[in-house]
Design a protein around this motif. Structure first.
Motif, PDB file in Angstrom:
ATOM      1  N   TRP A   1      84.497 -12.425  61.911  1.00  0.00           N
ATOM      2  CA  TRP A   1      83.540 -11.218  61.825  1.00  0.00           C
ATOM      3  C   TRP A   1      83.127 -10.769  63.234  1.00  0.00           C
ATOM      4  CZ3 TRP A   1      82.965  -8.836  57.643  1.00  0.00           C
ATOM      5  CH2 TRP A   1      83.135  -9.599  56.155  1.00  0.00           C
ATOM      6  N   LYS A   2      83.412 -11.601  64.107  1.00  0.00           N
ATOM      7  CA  LYS A   2      82.948 -11.295  65.400  1.00  0.00           C
ATOM      8  C   LYS A   2      83.771 -10.081  66.097  1.00  0.00           C
ATOM      9  CE  LYS A   2      81.465 -15.745  66.952  1.00  0.00           C
ATOM     10  NZ  LYS A   2      81.669 -16.986  67.983  1.00  0.00           N
ATOM     11  N   GLY A   3      84.989  -9.849  65.794  1.00  0.00           N
ATOM     12  CA  GLY A   3      85.718  -8.842  66.288  1.00  0.00           C
ATOM     13  C   GLY A   3      85.235  -7.512  65.877  1.00  0.00           C
ATOM     14  N   LEU A   4      85.170  -7.688  64.470  1.00  0.00           N
ATOM     15  CA  LEU A   4      84.563  -6.414  63.492  1.00  0.00           C
ATOM     16  C   LEU A   4      83.221  -5.987  64.244  1.00  0.00           C
ATOM     17  CD1 LEU A   4      85.592  -4.357  61.536  1.00  0.00           C
ATOM     18  CD2 LEU A   4      84.441  -5.841  59.883  1.00  0.00           C
ATOM     19  N   ILE A   5      82.380  -6.972  64.386  1.00  0.00           N
ATOM     20  CA  ILE A   5      81.065  -6.533  65.122  1.00  0.00           C
ATOM     21  C   ILE A   5      81.074  -5.747  66.176  1.00  0.00           C
ATOM     22  CG2 ILE A   5      78.831  -7.643  65.957  1.00  0.00           C
ATOM     23  CD1 ILE A   5      79.169  -9.821  63.559  1.00  0.00           C
ATOM     24  N   LEU A   6      82.041  -6.461  67.071  1.00  0.00           N
ATOM     25  CA  LEU A   6      82.335  -5.903  68.542  1.00  0.00           C
ATOM     26  C   LEU A   6      82.962  -4.358  68.456  1.00  0.00           C
ATOM     27  CD1 LEU A   6      83.850  -9.126  70.428  1.00  0.00           C
ATOM     28  CD2 LEU A   6      81.628  -7.881  70.824  1.00  0.00           C
TER      29      LEU A   6
END
Length: 116
Positions: free
Chosen positions: A22-27
């Protein structure tokens, strides 16, 4: 916070800070929209749970990628944006998007959303 003694190379640290589902998508969404509230992120990522979103945002805030601003009002309002460290990921994320577009094209994969 990150335990710096457990990393053998910078790539390993980078993957610890921005890796995961999820972190990449949130970023990516924060790079695109600049400022987002919790509910907006849930709408942009319908498969993430509230618990997971909160956990990921807290980790990214602890690691200095995301800034959280709490407004004293009723109902409470919280906004998230990127810090300078988060913003510095822009060229990396853009390259990943370009790679994904090319890979999808070469392998006849349909992507539901468009790249920036």
């Amino acid at each position: 916070m990150i335990d710096e003694s457990r990393f053998n190379c910078p790539f390993e640290l980078t993957m610890e800070v921005i890796g995961g589902k999820w972190k990449g998508l949130i970023l990516w969404h924060l790079l695109d929209k600049k400022v987002l509230r919790n509910g907006e992120m849930l709408r942009l990522m319908p498969r993430i749970t509230q618990k997971m979103l909160t956990q990921q945002l807290r980790e990214m805030e602890d690691n200095g990628l995301v800034s959280r601003v709490i407004y004293e009002q009723v109902p409470p309002k919280v906004e998230y944006s990127l810090t300078s460290h988060g913003e510095a990921l822009r060229p990396i994320l853009n390259q990943m998007i370009e790679w994904g577009v090319e890979y999808a094209r070469d392998n006849n994969i349909t992507i539901a959303c468009s790249s920036k």
